[in-house]
Each structure stands twice: as C-alpha cells, then as structure tokens.
Design a protein around this motif. Structure first.
Motif, mmCIF file in Angstrom:
data_model
loop_
_atom_site.group_PDB
_atom_site.id
_atom_site.type_symbol
_atom_site.label_atom_id
_atom_site.label_comp_id
_atom_site.label_asym_id
_atom_site.label_seq_id
_atom_site.Cartn_x
_atom_site.Cartn_y
_atom_site.Cartn_z
ATOM 1 N N THR A 26 -19.320 -27.643 -42.683
ATOM 2 C CA THR A 26 -18.826 -28.616 -43.658
ATOM 3 C C THR A 26 -19.853 -29.712 -43.845
ATOM 4 O OG1 THR A 26 -17.669 -29.825 -41.930
ATOM 5 C CG2 THR A 26 -16.414 -28.154 -43.123
ATOM 6 N N PRO A 28 -20.170 -33.573 -45.343
ATOM 7 C CA PRO A 28 -19.402 -34.723 -45.851
ATOM 8 C C PRO A 28 -20.068 -35.302 -47.104
ATOM 9 C CG PRO A 28 -20.660 -35.379 -43.924
ATOM 10 C CD PRO A 28 -20.881 -33.899 -44.113
ATOM 11 N N ARG A 30 -19.684 -38.460 -49.762
ATOM 12 C CA ARG A 30 -19.037 -39.763 -49.968
ATOM 13 C C ARG A 30 -18.727 -39.925 -51.455
ATOM 14 N NH1 ARG A 30 -19.401 -42.904 -45.423
ATOM 15 N NH2 ARG A 30 -20.954 -42.179 -43.912
ATOM 16 N N LEU A 31 -17.481 -40.207 -51.738
ATOM 17 C CA LEU A 31 -17.022 -40.424 -53.100
ATOM 18 C C LEU A 31 -16.758 -41.906 -53.314
ATOM 19 C CD1 LEU A 31 -14.553 -37.419 -53.281
ATOM 20 C CD2 LEU A 31 -16.871 -37.509 -54.169
ATOM 21 N N LEU A 35 -13.876 -42.741 -50.161
ATOM 22 C CA LEU A 35 -13.344 -41.418 -49.841
ATOM 23 C C LEU A 35 -14.475 -40.505 -49.375
ATOM 24 C CD1 LEU A 35 -10.940 -40.860 -52.849
ATOM 25 C CD2 LEU A 35 -10.300 -41.416 -50.509
ATOM 26 N N VAL A 36 -14.147 -39.626 -48.465
ATOM 27 C CA VAL A 36 -15.124 -38.659 -47.965
ATOM 28 C C VAL A 36 -14.524 -37.271 -48.160
ATOM 29 C CG1 VAL A 36 -16.389 -37.827 -45.964
ATOM 30 C CG2 VAL A 36 -16.041 -40.274 -46.269
ATOM 31 N N ALA A 37 -15.283 -36.397 -48.826
ATOM 32 C CA ALA A 37 -14.844 -35.020 -49.060
ATOM 33 C C ALA A 37 -15.631 -34.102 -48.139
ATOM 34 C CB ALA A 37 -15.054 -34.626 -50.511
ATOM 35 N N ASP A 38 -14.928 -33.334 -47.331
ATOM 36 C CA ASP A 38 -15.579 -32.343 -46.478
ATOM 37 C C ASP A 38 -15.605 -31.017 -47.240
ATOM 38 O OD1 ASP A 38 -16.016 -34.049 -44.375
ATOM 39 O OD2 ASP A 38 -14.053 -33.661 -43.470
ATOM 40 N N VAL A 39 -16.791 -30.620 -47.666
ATOM 41 C CA VAL A 39 -16.959 -29.421 -48.491
ATOM 42 C C VAL A 39 -17.777 -28.410 -47.708
ATOM 43 C CG1 VAL A 39 -17.847 -28.548 -50.691
ATOM 44 C CG2 VAL A 39 -16.897 -30.844 -50.569
#
Length: 103
Positions: A26, A28, A30-31, A35-39
C-alpha cells in the motif's frame, strides 16, 4: 501470426500478474483536508497508465476525424471535377469494321 499474437498477450498477462503479486504493497496518498488514502501499488500504476492514455486517445480520435473530413472533401472535389470534364469530352467515334477483303 495469430499464435504469436496470442502468445504475446498471454506473456503480458503473466508478467502483469507476477508484478501484481510481487508488489502488493500500500502507498499512502495525502489528499486535501488531511485525508490519507492507502492505495495498492498495482492499482495506482494502472490508474496512472490510464490517466496518461486518455489524452493520447483523444488526440488520435481528433486526428482521425480531421483526416476523414479531408478525405471526404477531396472525394467530393474529385467527383465535381470528373463531372465537369465528362461534359467537355467529345463522344468517341463509333468503331467501324474493316470491310475490305484481306489477301
């Protein structure tokens, strides 16, 4: 040739699957708003590829549309020119047969 094409696509699918299994980590992102999106990395790379492919496809479709328009305009002008020249061409003289006996 069809066999080689199928072999290529199978090899490409195998490499993509091996890459996906080997890099299933994954990342991380940062949005806005903290917010942090784990993709997953393979999904991120696939989305990046598609994001780069869309402008290329749009450019290609625009170029094909432009070439199609130019081709149809050239065909129309060619038809108009051939219609004009056929009006000016004198009709061909009728073919006459040689009625003299051959010796």
């Amino acid at each position: 040739m069809q066999f080689l094409k199928m072999l290529f696509w199978c090899l490409l699918a195998f490499l993509a699957a091996a890459f996906t299994l080997g890099n299933w980590t994954t990342v991380p992102i940062r949005l806005v708003g903290g917010l942090v999106a784990d993709v997953n990395l393979p999904l991120l790379l696939f989305l990046t590829f598609l994001l780069g492919l869309v402008p290329t496809l749009i450019w290609q479709h625009a170029a094909r549309w432009r070439l199609r328009q130019r081709l149809s305009a050239a065909e129309r002008s060619l038809a108009a020119v051939s219609a004009e020249t056929s009006a000016y061409v004198a009709p061909a003289a009728p073919l006459t047969t040689n009625t003299q006996p051959t010796v």
